[in-house]
Design a protein around this motif. Structure first.
Motif, PDB file in Angstrom:
ATOM      1  N   LEU A   1      81.019 -30.735  82.143  1.00  0.00           N
ATOM      2  CA  LEU A   1      81.093 -31.330  83.470  1.00  0.00           C
ATOM      3  C   LEU A   1      80.060 -32.445  83.633  1.00  0.00           C
ATOM      4  O   LEU A   1      80.349 -33.508  84.184  1.00  0.00           O
ATOM      5  CB  LEU A   1      80.897 -30.262  84.547  1.00  0.00           C
ATOM      6  N   ASN A   2      78.854 -32.210  83.085  1.00  0.00           N
ATOM      7  CA  ASN A   2      77.820 -33.263  83.115  1.00  0.00           C
ATOM      8  C   ASN A   2      78.263 -34.494  82.332  1.00  0.00           C
ATOM      9  O   ASN A   2      78.005 -35.616  82.750  1.00  0.00           O
ATOM     10  CB  ASN A   2      76.507 -32.733  82.563  1.00  0.00           C
ATOM     11  N   LYS A   3      78.918 -34.275  81.208  1.00  0.00           N
ATOM     12  CA  LYS A   3      79.404 -35.398  80.400  1.00  0.00           C
ATOM     13  C   LYS A   3      80.519 -36.153  81.121  1.00  0.00           C
ATOM     14  O   LYS A   3      80.549 -37.394  81.112  1.00  0.00           O
ATOM     15  CB  LYS A   3      79.908 -34.864  79.044  1.00  0.00           C
ATOM     16  N   ILE A   4      81.407 -35.440  81.778  1.00  0.00           N
ATOM     17  CA  ILE A   4      82.528 -36.063  82.460  1.00  0.00           C
ATOM     18  C   ILE A   4      82.052 -36.969  83.589  1.00  0.00           C
ATOM     19  O   ILE A   4      82.540 -38.085  83.769  1.00  0.00           O
ATOM     20  CB  ILE A   4      83.498 -35.000  83.023  1.00  0.00           C
TER      21      ILE A   4
ATOM     22  N   VAL B   1      88.074 -46.051  69.492  1.00  0.00           N
ATOM     23  CA  VAL B   1      89.220 -45.369  70.097  1.00  0.00           C
ATOM     24  C   VAL B   1      89.995 -44.622  69.028  1.00  0.00           C
ATOM     25  O   VAL B   1      90.386 -43.471  69.224  1.00  0.00           O
ATOM     26  CB  VAL B   1      90.119 -46.362  70.857  1.00  0.00           C
ATOM     27  N   ALA B   2      90.205 -45.244  67.889  1.00  0.00           N
ATOM     28  CA  ALA B   2      90.926 -44.589  66.799  1.00  0.00           C
ATOM     29  C   ALA B   2      90.164 -43.361  66.312  1.00  0.00           C
ATOM     30  O   ALA B   2      90.766 -42.319  66.050  1.00  0.00           O
ATOM     31  CB  ALA B   2      91.158 -45.570  65.662  1.00  0.00           C
ATOM     32  N   THR B   3      88.847 -43.462  66.228  1.00  0.00           N
ATOM     33  CA  THR B   3      88.032 -42.331  65.797  1.00  0.00           C
ATOM     34  C   THR B   3      88.145 -41.191  66.792  1.00  0.00           C
ATOM     35  O   THR B   3      88.334 -40.038  66.413  1.00  0.00           O
ATOM     36  CB  THR B   3      86.566 -42.763  65.653  1.00  0.00           C
ATOM     37  N   TYR B   4      88.017 -41.503  68.088  1.00  0.00           N
ATOM     38  CA  TYR B   4      88.110 -40.460  69.112  1.00  0.00           C
ATOM     39  C   TYR B   4      89.496 -39.837  69.128  1.00  0.00           C
ATOM     40  O   TYR B   4      89.634 -38.635  69.307  1.00  0.00           O
ATOM     41  CB  TYR B   4      87.768 -41.014  70.494  1.00  0.00           C
ATOM     42  N   ALA B   5      90.514 -40.647  68.936  1.00  0.00           N
ATOM     43  CA  ALA B   5      91.884 -40.126  68.909  1.00  0.00           C
ATOM     44  C   ALA B   5      92.041 -39.151  67.744  1.00  0.00           C
ATOM     45  O   ALA B   5      92.684 -38.105  67.888  1.00  0.00           O
ATOM     46  CB  ALA B   5      92.889 -41.263  68.819  1.00  0.00           C
ATOM     47  N   GLY B   6      91.460 -39.485  66.622  1.00  0.00           N
ATOM     48  CA  GLY B   6      91.489 -38.577  65.472  1.00  0.00           C
ATOM     49  C   GLY B   6      90.741 -37.289  65.751  1.00  0.00           C
ATOM     50  O   GLY B   6      91.184 -36.197  65.375  1.00  0.00           O
ATOM     51  N   GLU B   7      89.604 -37.401  66.426  1.00  0.00           N
ATOM     52  CA  GLU B   7      88.837 -36.215  66.797  1.00  0.00           C
ATOM     53  C   GLU B   7      89.634 -35.343  67.751  1.00  0.00           C
ATOM     54  O   GLU B   7      89.590 -34.114  67.663  1.00  0.00           O
ATOM     55  CB  GLU B   7      87.513 -36.621  67.445  1.00  0.00           C
ATOM     56  N   ILE B   8      90.352 -35.965  68.666  1.00  0.00           N
ATOM     57  CA  ILE B   8      91.167 -35.199  69.609  1.00  0.00           C
ATOM     58  C   ILE B   8      92.249 -34.419  68.872  1.00  0.00           C
ATOM     59  O   ILE B   8      92.457 -33.233  69.142  1.00  0.00           O
ATOM     60  CB  ILE B   8      91.771 -36.124  70.682  1.00  0.00           C
TER      61      ILE B   8
ATOM     62  N   ALA C   1      85.621 -35.367  73.588  1.00  0.00           N
ATOM     63  CA  ALA C   1      86.442 -36.453  73.035  1.00  0.00           C
ATOM     64  C   ALA C   1      87.291 -37.095  74.133  1.00  0.00           C
ATOM     65  O   ALA C   1      87.388 -38.322  74.212  1.00  0.00           O
ATOM     66  CB  ALA C   1      87.321 -35.924  71.903  1.00  0.00           C
ATOM     67  N   TYR C   2      87.896 -36.277  74.983  1.00  0.00           N
ATOM     68  CA  TYR C   2      88.661 -36.834  76.103  1.00  0.00           C
ATOM     69  C   TYR C   2      87.760 -37.662  77.011  1.00  0.00           C
ATOM     70  O   TYR C   2      88.147 -38.732  77.478  1.00  0.00           O
ATOM     71  CB  TYR C   2      89.315 -35.717  76.922  1.00  0.00           C
ATOM     72  N   SER C   3      86.569 -37.173  77.248  1.00  0.00           N
ATOM     73  CA  SER C   3      85.638 -37.883  78.115  1.00  0.00           C
ATOM     74  C   SER C   3      85.261 -39.251  77.529  1.00  0.00           C
ATOM     75  O   SER C   3      85.173 -40.241  78.254  1.00  0.00           O
ATOM     76  CB  SER C   3      84.384 -37.036  78.329  1.00  0.00           C
ATOM     77  N   LEU C   4      85.072 -39.293  76.222  1.00  0.00           N
ATOM     78  CA  LEU C   4      84.726 -40.561  75.563  1.00  0.00           C
ATOM     79  C   LEU C   4      85.851 -41.581  75.680  1.00  0.00           C
ATOM     80  O   LEU C   4      85.605 -42.784  75.670  1.00  0.00           O
ATOM     81  CB  LEU C   4      84.384 -40.314  74.097  1.00  0.00           C
ATOM     82  N   LEU C   5      87.078 -41.094  75.805  1.00  0.00           N
ATOM     83  CA  LEU C   5      88.224 -41.987  75.978  1.00  0.00           C
ATOM     84  C   LEU C   5      88.536 -42.243  77.454  1.00  0.00           C
ATOM     85  O   LEU C   5      89.551 -42.834  77.789  1.00  0.00           O
ATOM     86  CB  LEU C   5      89.461 -41.403  75.295  1.00  0.00           C
TER      87      LEU C   5
END
Length: 87
Positions: free
Chosen positions: A82-85, A23-30, A53-57
């Protein structure tokens, strides 16, 4: 059982930390992607990265906002997001 308790506690603690680290990594990526979007608002790849990144979170609403922007910039990248979401 008591003999193994410290090992079980350590393993449990490690498994609790792993999702937090992601989560911290994704937040940094965002934050990085948001900065890139501010600097290059017409760059489709940056919007795609931010949407991923939003999708991963599991922030579907924010990911869908990036999808709406991507539809105007690059329809293929919009489809990827859209496919990822909805995967």
């Amino acid at each position: 059982m008591r003999k193994y308790l410290p090992h079980i506690l350590i393993i449990s603690f490690v498994f609790l930390l792993v999702p937090t680290a992601h989560v911290a990594t994704y937040a940094g990526e965002i934050e990085d992607a948001k900065e890139e979007v501010r600097n290059n608002p017409d760059d489709a790849q940056t919007h795609l990265d931010l949407g991923f990144a939003y999708s991963l979170l599991n922030d579907r609403d924010s990911a869908l906002e990036q999808y709406k922007i991507l539809k105007k910039l690059d329809t293929e990248k919009a489809k990827q997001l859209l496919n990822k979401i909805y995967k």
